[in-house]
Design a protein around this motif. Structure first.
Motif, PDB file in Angstrom:
ATOM      1  N   GLU A  58       0.870  -1.137   0.079  1.00  0.00           N
ATOM      2  CA  GLU A  58       0.119  -0.001   0.045  1.00  0.00           C
ATOM      3  C   GLU A  58       0.954   1.256  -0.074  1.00  0.00           C
ATOM      4  OE1 GLU A  58      -2.504   2.921   0.179  1.00  0.00           O
ATOM      5  OE2 GLU A  58      -1.347   2.717   1.741  1.00  0.00           O
TER       6      GLU A  58
ATOM      7  N   ARG B   5       9.833  14.150  -5.585  1.00  0.00           N
ATOM      8  CA  ARG B   5       8.547  14.712  -5.705  1.00  0.00           C
ATOM      9  C   ARG B   5       9.127  16.316  -4.944  1.00  0.00           C
ATOM     10  NH1 ARG B   5       6.337   9.832  -2.514  1.00  0.00           N
ATOM     11  NH2 ARG B   5       8.566   9.731  -2.652  1.00  0.00           N
TER      12      ARG B   5
ATOM     13  N   ILE C  22      -1.359  15.260   0.693  1.00  0.00           N
ATOM     14  CA  ILE C  22      -1.063  13.853   1.456  1.00  0.00           C
ATOM     15  C   ILE C  22      -1.293  14.082   2.947  1.00  0.00           C
ATOM     16  CG2 ILE C  22       0.574  13.515  -0.316  1.00  0.00           C
ATOM     17  CD1 ILE C  22       2.694  13.757   2.015  1.00  0.00           C
TER      18      ILE C  22
HETATM   19  N1  FOL Z   1      -1.928   7.556   1.099  1.00  0.00           N
HETATM   20  C1  FOL Z   1      -1.886   6.122   1.286  1.00  0.00           C
HETATM   21  N2  FOL Z   1      -2.636   5.528   0.190  1.00  0.00           N
HETATM   22  N3  FOL Z   1      -1.410   5.623   2.118  1.00  0.00           N
HETATM   23  C2  FOL Z   1      -0.626   6.084   3.028  1.00  0.00           C
HETATM   24  O1  FOL Z   1      -0.228   5.491   3.949  1.00  0.00           O
HETATM   25  C3  FOL Z   1      -0.526   7.541   2.964  1.00  0.00           C
HETATM   26  N4  FOL Z   1       0.129   8.071   3.954  1.00  0.00           N
HETATM   27  C4  FOL Z   1      -0.030   9.560   4.124  1.00  0.00           C
HETATM   28  C5  FOL Z   1      -0.829  10.271   3.189  1.00  0.00           C
HETATM   29  N5  FOL Z   1      -1.287   9.583   2.230  1.00  0.00           N
HETATM   30  C6  FOL Z   1      -1.343   8.297   2.259  1.00  0.00           C
HETATM   31  C7  FOL Z   1       0.988  10.301   5.071  1.00  0.00           C
HETATM   32  N6  FOL Z   1       1.857   9.390   5.860  1.00  0.00           N
HETATM   33  C8  FOL Z   1       5.322   8.170   4.207  1.00  0.00           C
HETATM   34  C9  FOL Z   1       5.167   7.891   5.525  1.00  0.00           C
HETATM   35  C10 FOL Z   1       4.007   8.403   6.001  1.00  0.00           C
HETATM   36  C11 FOL Z   1       3.110   9.122   5.297  1.00  0.00           C
HETATM   37  C12 FOL Z   1       3.704   9.036   3.898  1.00  0.00           C
HETATM   38  C13 FOL Z   1       4.493   8.773   3.269  1.00  0.00           C
HETATM   39  C14 FOL Z   1       6.826   7.797   3.572  1.00  0.00           C
HETATM   40  O2  FOL Z   1       7.741   7.274   4.066  1.00  0.00           O
HETATM   41  N7  FOL Z   1       6.776   7.307   2.006  1.00  0.00           N
HETATM   42  C15 FOL Z   1       7.888   6.853   1.298  1.00  0.00           C
HETATM   43  C16 FOL Z   1       7.771   5.387   1.038  1.00  0.00           C
HETATM   44  C17 FOL Z   1       8.531   4.722   2.356  1.00  0.00           C
HETATM   45  C18 FOL Z   1       8.474   3.326   2.138  1.00  0.00           C
HETATM   46  O3  FOL Z   1       8.827   2.918   1.197  1.00  0.00           O
HETATM   47  O4  FOL Z   1       8.331   2.436   2.995  1.00  0.00           O
HETATM   48  C19 FOL Z   1       7.735   7.504   0.002  1.00  0.00           C
HETATM   49  O5  FOL Z   1       8.746   7.624  -0.692  1.00  0.00           O
HETATM   50  O6  FOL Z   1       6.715   7.813  -0.334  1.00  0.00           O
END
Ligand code: FOL
Length: 212
Positions: free
Chosen positions: A32, A72, A129
């Protein structure tokens, strides 16, 4: 130029729970999270760069090693910013752009788009987000056209909720669920259809669009 189009992206339980204690209520939904990362990065025409707008608490919730979210343009809304963003601030790989309000964040992105600044290929899609406060403010704007919702079908304790009920069938206040084909076409890939199960948690990828 037509107005900036905003897309909300979130994962929520059936009662629209999105957070607990400053973090996501669930853990280990790797596929996800990979969907979130891929969809927010994917550009209709590379090398255009997509933007992610988030509130300060959401910024804090992202593991430091993952922020700014790579590939991004990160825009963080914080009332305690010292930046007035009068000039187009150049983000780097370490620091996000900080805006003092949602309005300032949107003005900033309008300038980026018109000037073709910062990104060689121009500005691509703009995603909001979270969290709840920012979603609430953005839902009131006409620029907000769609919601990419991952519907979590298991129950989790939550203390933060998305401020709009999107229940099966018709949503509240002028939102309708798109077909799966419309979701694929908009995100630009074939998205898995139906309930996905990961670490015992079920979820489904959906898209909702404003009716008018
Ligand atoms: N939308 C969806 N569909 N799922 C989510 O978990 C989500 N989370 C947020 C906003 N919209 C969402 C806000 N929280 C990361 C962590 C928390 C977060 C959003 C992003 C994050 O660390 N993202 C990294 C990937 C990390 C990984 O691969 O585990 C990134 O590069 O986007």
């Amino acid at each position: 130029m037509p107005p900036l189009e905003l897309t909300l992206i979130l994962a929520a339980t059936r009662d629209m729970g999105i957070g607990l204690n400053g973090t996501l209520p669930w853990a280990g939904l790797k596929t996800e999270m990979a969907y979130f990362a891929r969809i927010t990065k994917r550009s209709p025409q590379p090398p255009a760069l997509n933007a992610v707008i988030m509130g300060r608490k959401t910024w804090d919730s992202i593991p430091p090693r993952f922020r700014p979210l790579k590939g991004r343009l990160n825009v963080v809304i914080s009332r305690s910013t010292t930046s007035s963003l009068v000039a187009v601030q150049r983000p780097d790989d370490k620091e996000p752009v900080v805006a003092g309000s949602l309005e300032q964040a949107l003005e900033y992105l309008e300038r980026v788009r018109e000037a073709g600044a910062i990104t060689t290929g121009g500005l691509g899609k703009v995603f909001v987000i979270g969290g709840a406060q920012i979603y609430g403010a953005v839902l009131a704007l006409r620029e907000t056209r769609r919601i990419l919702l991952t519907r979590i079908t298991s129950d989790f304790e939550c203390d933060t909720f998305f401020p709009l009920k999107l229940s099966e069938g018709e949503g509240e206040g002028g939102w309708r669920r798109s077909s799966h084909e419309e979701l694929d076409a908009w995100v630009g890939e074939t998205v898995p259809e139906g309930v996905q199960v990961e670490v015992g948690t079920g979820y489904e990828f959906q898209m909702w669009e404003r009716v008018d």
